[in-house]
Structures are given as structure tokens and as C-alpha cells.
Design an enzyme around this catalytic site. Structure first.
Site, mmCIF file in Angstrom:
data_model
loop_
_atom_site.group_PDB
_atom_site.id
_atom_site.type_symbol
_atom_site.label_atom_id
_atom_site.label_comp_id
_atom_site.label_asym_id
_atom_site.label_seq_id
_atom_site.Cartn_x
_atom_site.Cartn_y
_atom_site.Cartn_z
ATOM 1 N N HIS A 101 -2.859 -2.957 -0.168
ATOM 2 C CA HIS A 101 -3.981 -2.177 0.334
ATOM 3 C C HIS A 101 -4.149 -2.389 1.836
ATOM 4 C CE1 HIS A 101 -8.091 -0.753 0.984
ATOM 5 N NE2 HIS A 101 -7.891 -0.015 -0.099
ATOM 6 N N GLU A 169 -3.154 6.361 0.453
ATOM 7 C CA GLU A 169 -4.463 6.122 1.045
ATOM 8 C C GLU A 169 -4.330 6.065 2.565
ATOM 9 O OE1 GLU A 169 -7.299 3.834 -1.905
ATOM 10 O OE2 GLU A 169 -5.846 2.461 -1.029
#
Length: 259
Positions: A101, A169
Site C-alpha cells: 500500500h 490505487e
């Protein structure tokens, strides 16, 4: 392209323990009453904090909700204070591991080599990586696509075979008021899907979108993605229910096309 649609939620570090358990209870009630979740047309996964994993596994027992971890160690055992191995996560019933992430990369200095090590650790222990990829700065869609495909290959270099959930993302969209534009997402997700499909041993891998994703977006995206990765917009279970309904409608359309 799979006919099923994936909807995932990362709770990051927003909820305390009691609040998380109450949220699990409400989402579990939703999961046992939503037809598309019950029959598997919609894959639903939840990624809480490490401390919340066991209560989550218990809360979702008897449902089809899959529980994942927000991180995983590169090693399977040893003197690694503060780390949690993929082997132990799998042992207690965790089935997914979020890897790479943007916040892990930015705040904790995770390099592409570390991301690759964590991806490999997850796969060799039977966990499905939720592999987070995204360009740091806002780029033209074709340039963004080239960058995230490069990140994909770096993360999977040397990794064992197995399914991967690729979560696109864009860093500039995380926490923003709005998600990335639909056209931008479609171009990047298409490139990622082509790249994953070209790899050996990645059967049933999916490409989902995260980054300020919420209700309404999946309907706009349609077949451009295989689902959504939600954050703060899923803190309200009613909003999550809306997204599950959208996912069910998309899965139904895919089944009609395949029929």
C-alpha cells in the site's frame, strides 16, 4: 475476466477494538442476507488491524466474507520483532494479505524489493496478496498504465504461482474528495488486466480499483474493473450495502454475456 465481482474494505487504523467488533457484526448480518454474497457472485473481503483479526474471523464465521491482514512479513519465522508471518496468518484463518500500500511505501520506507518479498511470502503460504499499485504523481493515463504495469512485474518477480488481487490505487487519489476519473481508471485497469493475463500461474486473478472509491463508482466503471477496494466510504455499512448491490448487478450482467 471473472464473472464474479470483488468488494473489499480496509479499515486501516480508523476503528478502535470495540467499534471494529460492532462493525463486523453489522457487516456479518449484511453478508448472510445479501443474495449475491451468499451465492458467491460477489466476493466480499475485510482487512482489519492485526489485533482485530481473530474477532473478525469469529464474527464472519458462517458467512462467505474473507478476512485479510493489512501487512505481512517477508520471512516465515525468526528473530523479527514486531512482524507477523504469512504462515501464522494462514494458520489462524486469514486468507488475504494486503501488500505494498502507498502508505507502507511512503511512511515506512517499503521498497519494491520489500514489496516483492512480501508478495512471495504471502503466496508461498497460501495467502492471496491484495497487491496495491499506483502512480505517485498524476500522469496521463497511458503513462500511468506503463508505470503500474512495471510495478506489477517488480512485485511478482520470483513469486510462486497463485491468484493475485491487483488493487489499482493512484496515490494522488487516496484520501482525495473524488476518485480518479472513470476514463483514466479504465485505461490503467485494462493494461493491468492484460499484463496479469499474460503471466503464467495467475489464474483467476482480478483487478480492482481503490482510491476514494465509494457508492456509485462501480456502476460508472462497469466492466472496466473487477470490483472496488473501499476505505472510509465503507465505514457506514449502509454504504457498503449499496456497493454490494452495484457489484451484484455487474456480476449479473457478466453472467448474461457469458450465457
Amino acid at each position: 475476466m471473472p464473472t464474479s465481482v470483488s468488494v473489499g474494505v480496509s479499515l486501516k487504523m480508523y476503528f478502535g477494538h470495540a467499534d471494529a467488533r460492532r462493525w463486523f457484526e453489522r457487516v456479518a448480518e449484511l453478508a448472510v442476507t445479501h443474495p449475491a454474497v451468499i451465492d458467491g457472485r460477489v466476493e466480499c473481503f475485510v482487512i482489519p488491524t492485526y489485533v482485530q483479526l481473530l474477532p473478525a474471523i469469529e464474527a464472519f464465521r458462517g458467512t462467505r466474507v474473507v478476512v485479510g491482514a493489512q501487512d505481512v512479513a517477508t520471512e516465515d519465522a525468526g528473530a523479527y520483532t514486531g512482524e507477523v508471518s504469512a504462515a501464522e496468518l494462514a494458520e489462524v484463518g486469514v486468507r488475504l494479505a494486503e501488500v505494498g500500500h502507498a502508505e507502507r511505501r511512503r511512511f515506512f520506507g517499503e521498497t519494491e524489493d520489500v514489496v516483492a518479498g512480501k508478495t512471495a511470502a504471502a503466496l508461498r503460504n497460501g495467502l492471496t496478496p491484495v497487491l496495491c499499485l499506483g502512480e505517485a504523481e498524476r500522469l496521463e493515463a497511458t503513462d500511468a498504465a506503463a508505470e503500474v504495469v512495471r510495478q506489477l512485474h517488480a512485485a511478482l518477480h520470483g513469486a510462486p504461482a497463485g491468484r493475485v488481487i491487483v488493487a489499482y490505487e493512484p496515490v494522488w487519489a487516496i484520501g482525495a474528495p473524488e476518485p480518479a476519473p472513470v476514463g483514466h481508471i479504465a485505461i490503467v485497469a485494462s493494461a493491468l488486466r492484460d499484463a496479469v493475463d499474460a503471466l503464467d500461474g495467475r489464474h483467476d486473478s482480478t483487478v480492482i480499483y481503490g482510491g476514494s472509491a465509494g457508492p456509485g463508482l462501480l456502476t460508472q466503471l462497469g466492466d472496466a474493473v473487477d470490483g472496488l477496494f473501499l476505505g472510509r466510504f465503507a465505514h457506514d455499512p449502509a454504504a457498503l450495502a449499496d456497493v454490494l448491490d452495484e457489484a451484484a448487478a455487474l456480476a449479473a450482467r457478466r453472467e448474461e454475456v457469458r450465457a
